[in-house]
Design a protein around this motif. Structure first.
Motif, PDB file in Angstrom:
ATOM      1  N   VAL A  57       0.849  -1.181   0.000  1.00 51.46           N
ATOM      2  CA  VAL A  57       0.000   0.000   0.000  1.00 51.46           C
ATOM      3  C   VAL A  57       0.885   1.231   0.000  1.00 51.46           C
ATOM      4  CG1 VAL A  57      -1.948  -1.112   1.160  1.00 51.46           C
ATOM      5  CG2 VAL A  57      -0.212   0.001   2.512  1.00 51.46           C
ATOM      6  N   LYS A  58       0.337   2.315  -0.500  1.00 54.73           N
ATOM      7  CA  LYS A  58       1.089   3.563  -0.568  1.00 54.73           C
ATOM      8  C   LYS A  58       0.658   4.464   0.586  1.00 54.73           C
ATOM      9  CE  LYS A  58       3.043   5.894  -4.341  1.00 54.73           C
ATOM     10  NZ  LYS A  58       2.971   6.340  -5.715  1.00 54.73           N
ATOM     11  N   VAL A  59       1.610   4.851   1.419  1.00 54.62           N
ATOM     12  CA  VAL A  59       1.363   5.732   2.559  1.00 54.62           C
ATOM     13  C   VAL A  59       2.369   6.863   2.490  1.00 54.62           C
ATOM     14  CG1 VAL A  59       1.310   5.917   5.060  1.00 54.62           C
ATOM     15  CG2 VAL A  59       0.495   3.842   3.969  1.00 54.62           C
ATOM     16  N   GLN A  60       1.875   8.070   2.390  1.00 51.16           N
ATOM     17  CA  GLN A  60       2.728   9.262   2.336  1.00 51.16           C
ATOM     18  C   GLN A  60       3.824   9.111   1.277  1.00 51.16           C
ATOM     19  OE1 GLN A  60       4.061   9.794   6.350  1.00 51.16           O
ATOM     20  NE2 GLN A  60       2.040  10.344   7.089  1.00 51.16           N
ATOM     21  N   ASN A  61       3.400   8.716   0.077  1.00 51.31           N
ATOM     22  CA  ASN A  61       4.285   8.553  -1.087  1.00 51.31           C
ATOM     23  C   ASN A  61       5.352   7.473  -0.907  1.00 51.31           C
ATOM     24  OD1 ASN A  61       2.919  10.550  -2.512  1.00 51.31           O
ATOM     25  ND2 ASN A  61       4.159  12.153  -1.567  1.00 51.31           N
ATOM     26  N   GLN A  62       5.135   6.532   0.001  1.00 48.50           N
ATOM     27  CA  GLN A  62       6.031   5.394   0.181  1.00 48.50           C
ATOM     28  C   GLN A  62       5.227   4.117   0.054  1.00 48.50           C
ATOM     29  OE1 GLN A  62       8.165   5.408   3.841  1.00 48.50           O
ATOM     30  NE2 GLN A  62       8.760   7.551   3.691  1.00 48.50           N
ATOM     31  N   GLU A  63       5.791   3.097  -0.609  1.00 46.35           N
ATOM     32  CA  GLU A  63       5.143   1.792  -0.670  1.00 46.35           C
ATOM     33  C   GLU A  63       5.546   0.981   0.544  1.00 46.35           C
ATOM     34  OE1 GLU A  63       5.471  -0.746  -4.020  1.00 46.35           O
ATOM     35  OE2 GLU A  63       4.029   0.411  -5.171  1.00 46.35           O
ATOM     36  N   ILE A  64       4.524   0.479   1.265  1.00 47.66           N
ATOM     37  CA  ILE A  64       4.759  -0.306   2.471  1.00 47.66           C
ATOM     38  C   ILE A  64       4.111  -1.668   2.276  1.00 47.66           C
ATOM     39  CG2 ILE A  64       4.316  -0.481   4.943  1.00 47.66           C
ATOM     40  CD1 ILE A  64       4.169   2.550   5.049  1.00 47.66           C
TER      41      ILE A  64
END
Length: 117
Positions: A57-64
């Protein structure tokens, strides 16, 4: 249905209060379903090492990459019938039944139900 992510992965999430998720996520990864101390079930959640699935998932422009600890329990049949997302959990104690009865009789959107044998 995925909750969050929140906690250490996203401390700015809306569900966070005092550094903890108000919805009790991430949930523990356990090998089998058991009844917790509060009467609610602790559902089986497989870890990645135990053939559990993960998603990105993308959270604050980061993929986690997150696993089953953020998955919300649901009933596919109810979701299909009512065309909505509904968190479905069972309660096994008097405390959880009392909480349910208080919840459905609270406020203007009160529900009335009966039990017959």
């Amino acid at each position: 249905m995925v909750h969050g992510p929140c906690g250490a992965l996203n401390p700015l999430s809306l569900c966070m209060a005092d550094g903890k998720c108000t919805k009790r996520y991430p949930r523990p990864l356990v090998a089998e379903t058991v009844t917790g101390n509060d009467g609610y079930p602790v559902y089986r959640r497989r870890s990645k090492e135990d053939n559990g699935r993960t998603i990105k998932v993308k959270v604050q422009n980061q993929e986690i990459e997150i696993g089953n600890e953020f998955i919300v329990p649901y009933c596919p049949l109810l979701s299909r019938i009512f065309e909505t997302h509904a968190n479905v959990e069972s309660g096994h104690s008097a405390k959880s039944i009392k909480c349910l009865c208080k919840y459905v009789t609270k406020g203007s959107d009160m529900a009335v139900f009966g039990i017959a044998s």
